[in-house]
Motif scaffolding. Sequence first.
Motif, mmCIF file in Angstrom:
data_model
loop_
_atom_site.group_PDB
_atom_site.id
_atom_site.type_symbol
_atom_site.label_atom_id
_atom_site.label_comp_id
_atom_site.label_asym_id
_atom_site.label_seq_id
_atom_site.Cartn_x
_atom_site.Cartn_y
_atom_site.Cartn_z
ATOM 1 N N SER A 69 0.995 -1.131 -0.005
ATOM 2 C CA SER A 69 0.021 -0.033 0.080
ATOM 3 C C SER A 69 0.793 1.288 0.181
ATOM 4 C CB SER A 69 -0.905 0.045 1.247
ATOM 5 O OG SER A 69 -1.622 -0.940 1.281
ATOM 6 N N TYR A 70 2.110 1.064 0.541
ATOM 7 C CA TYR A 70 2.674 2.495 0.763
ATOM 8 C C TYR A 70 4.204 2.228 0.075
ATOM 9 C CZ TYR A 70 -0.590 3.153 4.075
ATOM 10 O OH TYR A 70 -2.059 3.517 4.711
ATOM 11 N N GLN A 71 4.813 3.345 -0.462
ATOM 12 C CA GLN A 71 6.410 3.291 -0.768
ATOM 13 C C GLN A 71 7.185 3.539 0.141
ATOM 14 O OE1 GLN A 71 6.979 5.887 -4.206
ATOM 15 N NE2 GLN A 71 5.728 4.896 -5.577
ATOM 16 N N ILE A 72 7.750 2.359 0.992
ATOM 17 C CA ILE A 72 8.304 2.581 1.956
ATOM 18 C C ILE A 72 10.088 2.588 1.729
ATOM 19 C CG2 ILE A 72 8.959 1.477 4.289
ATOM 20 C CD1 ILE A 72 6.192 0.391 4.206
ATOM 21 N N THR A 73 10.604 3.481 2.272
ATOM 22 C CA THR A 73 12.149 3.633 2.194
ATOM 23 C C THR A 73 12.648 3.268 3.828
ATOM 24 O OG1 THR A 73 12.260 5.262 0.800
ATOM 25 C CG2 THR A 73 14.171 4.952 2.135
ATOM 26 N N ALA A 74 13.298 2.056 3.974
ATOM 27 C CA ALA A 74 13.684 1.493 5.138
ATOM 28 C C ALA A 74 15.219 2.023 5.489
ATOM 29 C CB ALA A 74 13.693 0.071 5.179
ATOM 30 N N LEU A 75 15.456 2.739 6.373
ATOM 31 C CA LEU A 75 16.686 3.221 6.880
ATOM 32 C C LEU A 75 17.159 2.933 8.257
ATOM 33 C CD1 LEU A 75 18.208 6.781 6.185
ATOM 34 C CD2 LEU A 75 17.984 6.218 8.633
ATOM 35 N N ASP A 76 18.528 2.381 8.096
ATOM 36 C CA ASP A 76 18.931 2.074 9.388
ATOM 37 C C ASP A 76 20.600 2.388 9.524
ATOM 38 O OD1 ASP A 76 17.709 0.141 12.031
ATOM 39 O OD2 ASP A 76 19.879 0.085 11.844
ATOM 40 N N ILE A 77 20.931 2.433 10.760
ATOM 41 C CA ILE A 77 22.488 2.899 10.627
ATOM 42 C C ILE A 77 23.362 1.359 10.781
ATOM 43 C CG2 ILE A 77 22.862 2.278 13.227
ATOM 44 C CD1 ILE A 77 24.416 5.072 13.170
ATOM 45 N N SER A 78 22.683 0.352 10.865
ATOM 46 C CA SER A 78 23.097 -1.100 10.925
ATOM 47 C C SER A 78 23.196 -1.717 9.597
ATOM 48 C CB SER A 78 22.838 -1.998 12.116
ATOM 49 O OG SER A 78 23.155 -3.224 11.728
ATOM 50 N N LEU A 79 24.282 -2.168 9.031
ATOM 51 C CA LEU A 79 23.936 -3.017 7.585
ATOM 52 C C LEU A 79 23.292 -4.351 7.934
ATOM 53 C CD1 LEU A 79 27.353 -2.201 5.865
ATOM 54 C CD2 LEU A 79 25.042 -1.499 5.146
ATOM 55 N N ALA A 80 23.650 -5.113 9.317
ATOM 56 C CA ALA A 80 23.036 -6.430 9.721
ATOM 57 C C ALA A 80 21.678 -6.145 9.732
ATOM 58 C CB ALA A 80 23.582 -6.797 10.889
ATOM 59 N N ALA A 81 21.083 -4.969 10.339
ATOM 60 C CA ALA A 81 19.640 -4.712 10.298
ATOM 61 C C ALA A 81 18.977 -4.574 8.898
ATOM 62 C CB ALA A 81 19.234 -3.592 11.062
ATOM 63 N N LEU A 82 19.591 -3.876 8.085
ATOM 64 C CA LEU A 82 19.159 -3.832 6.719
ATOM 65 C C LEU A 82 18.819 -5.188 5.925
ATOM 66 C CD1 LEU A 82 20.903 -0.651 5.530
ATOM 67 C CD2 LEU A 82 18.590 -0.919 6.154
ATOM 68 N N GLU A 83 20.234 -6.047 6.386
ATOM 69 C CA GLU A 83 20.123 -7.350 5.632
ATOM 70 C C GLU A 83 18.754 -8.255 6.290
ATOM 71 O OE1 GLU A 83 22.620 -11.501 5.758
ATOM 72 O OE2 GLU A 83 23.747 -9.462 6.374
ATOM 73 N N LEU A 84 18.565 -7.926 7.629
ATOM 74 C CA LEU A 84 17.384 -8.745 7.849
ATOM 75 C C LEU A 84 16.332 -8.078 7.665
ATOM 76 C CD1 LEU A 84 18.376 -9.105 11.785
ATOM 77 C CD2 LEU A 84 18.195 -10.802 10.086
ATOM 78 N N TYR A 85 16.081 -6.980 7.493
ATOM 79 C CA TYR A 85 14.837 -6.261 6.861
ATOM 80 C C TYR A 85 14.421 -6.768 5.662
ATOM 81 C CZ TYR A 85 11.679 -2.472 6.471
ATOM 82 O OH TYR A 85 10.087 -1.836 5.966
ATOM 83 N N SER A 86 15.487 -6.768 4.669
ATOM 84 C CA SER A 86 15.304 -7.115 3.321
ATOM 85 C C SER A 86 14.839 -8.610 3.307
ATOM 86 C CB SER A 86 16.693 -7.119 2.353
ATOM 87 O OG SER A 86 17.581 -8.149 2.791
ATOM 88 N N ARG A 87 15.219 -9.314 3.975
ATOM 89 C CA ARG A 87 14.575 -10.789 4.087
ATOM 90 C C ARG A 87 13.366 -10.842 4.617
ATOM 91 N NH1 ARG A 87 18.850 -14.682 3.862
ATOM 92 N NH2 ARG A 87 20.852 -13.831 4.439
ATOM 93 N N TYR A 88 12.788 -10.061 5.474
ATOM 94 C CA TYR A 88 11.432 -10.052 6.032
ATOM 95 C C TYR A 88 10.460 -9.241 5.002
ATOM 96 C CZ TYR A 88 12.116 -11.791 10.652
ATOM 97 O OH TYR A 88 12.570 -12.687 11.804
ATOM 98 N N ASN A 89 10.926 -8.246 4.304
ATOM 99 C CA ASN A 89 10.396 -7.565 3.424
ATOM 100 C C ASN A 89 10.967 -7.378 2.040
ATOM 101 O OD1 ASN A 89 8.808 -5.825 5.707
ATOM 102 N ND2 ASN A 89 10.769 -6.098 6.429
#
Length: 474
Positions: free
Chosen positions: A320-340
């Motif tokens: 429903s939305y164009q979401i930009t996910a931002l985090d200081i941790s690359l490990a968090a972004l890796e996890l986020y990309s797997r879930y989303n």
Amino acid sequence: MNRLLVFIPTYNEHENVGPLHAELRKLPLDFDILFMDDGSPDGTGKILDDMAAKDPKMKVIHREGKLGIGSAHFTAIRHACEQGYDVLVTMDCDFTHNPADIPRLLEKLSGYDIAVGSRYCNPDSLQGWSLPRKMLTHFGHFLTSNLLGLPQDASGGLRAYDLKRIDHHAFGPIQSRSYSFFFESLYVLIKQGYKVSELPITLSARTYGHSKMSLTEAARSASFLFRLCLENIVNPGRFHPSRDPDRIEPGLSDPQNWEPYWRQKSRLSAFVYEVIATIYRRLIIRPNLERAIRREFRPGSALLHAGCGSGQIDVSLHASYQITALDISLAALELYSRYNPQVHRLEQGSALALHHPDGTFDGVYNLGVVEHFSHEQIETIYREFYRVLKPGGKIVIFWPHRRATSVFVLKVWRYILDNILKKPGEFHPAEPSLLDSEKQARGFLERTGYKFVGYEFGPRDIFIQAVVVGQKPA
């Protein structure tokens, strides 16, 4: 069939490789053959080299020592992808798999991503097998069917992969390099949405040799199976390939030390915390977030999730939305990309100094972020959010309350770990700025230019986080 590769791993198969190669070459198909030998002490490797010298469409890979059947299959898949093969067929070398089944297996692949030979479609599939082997095989199928939800034959090696349909990154989350590779690989691919067909096959007793599956290896595989079942509950994102961030800030400082937080989950205390946190995120925080976002923003809005973490709570919002996910941790972004996997953009960055131009987003939201900063830093973050918001844009902040039930529970659990279990440890970086009141939340918004829109703190999330909403004047 374009570019077909048949793969056979070997270890002490000197009696089988010659006859198997001869049977394969009788098939009315054009294909290459890859044998992979793990340093067989019985001379299998030398026999294979002699065969390859006479067959220009046969290749042999020699590995130093017995590195595992799963490792061999994983290496073969990577080799097939790198060499541009369209289809990969895998099979055993001991004639438990009949080469004559390969054309039928390829027919079953039509319209599917993977085709597997199944021992469980016909009641007489295991002809000549001893009772203990039959019992062990059927017990393994019972476990994979009931714990992982895999009705297919998940532990067999006769398979066909359509590499034109399967993204090579899809194999990345596979961790096992032993016999458990077979059910883990099928589980990972199915979790990613790939489709599997089955070919009924009959497995006769081995023509030569004996089973290389020991009771110890069977026990390890069972243990790994239970682990997969638990990971599907606690960390389902681990079965999806990660995506590289769209933007990385080299040398970005991480003073709160989030990178190791997202990378280490092995200690007992961290694991227990993660189990509890996952249940809470899914059952309580996720519906609460969805309710707030859908109430405050129109479909199609461009939103910034600042401090996105693992991303277990906004998986259903990307449609429903164009979401930009931002985090200081690359490990968090890796996890986020797997879930989303549907996320619009993934960016590394700091909420204290956003790189986006003024007026980029319709809204900004985060959960469990601001309490980790000082009051001065929170005001800096709010001003950065204000700058990148369009006129009329809103921020939605989920801010843990100082009198939250979670604060009390964590204090009790820390006391148990420190004084009873004698296993002290921190679950996350410090929280110096838990929210005190609605008045305090309003003050932060008004000092940074926002109009105070709303405040909620109640039973919807068991009195844990206040939902604070502010709006940039139109």
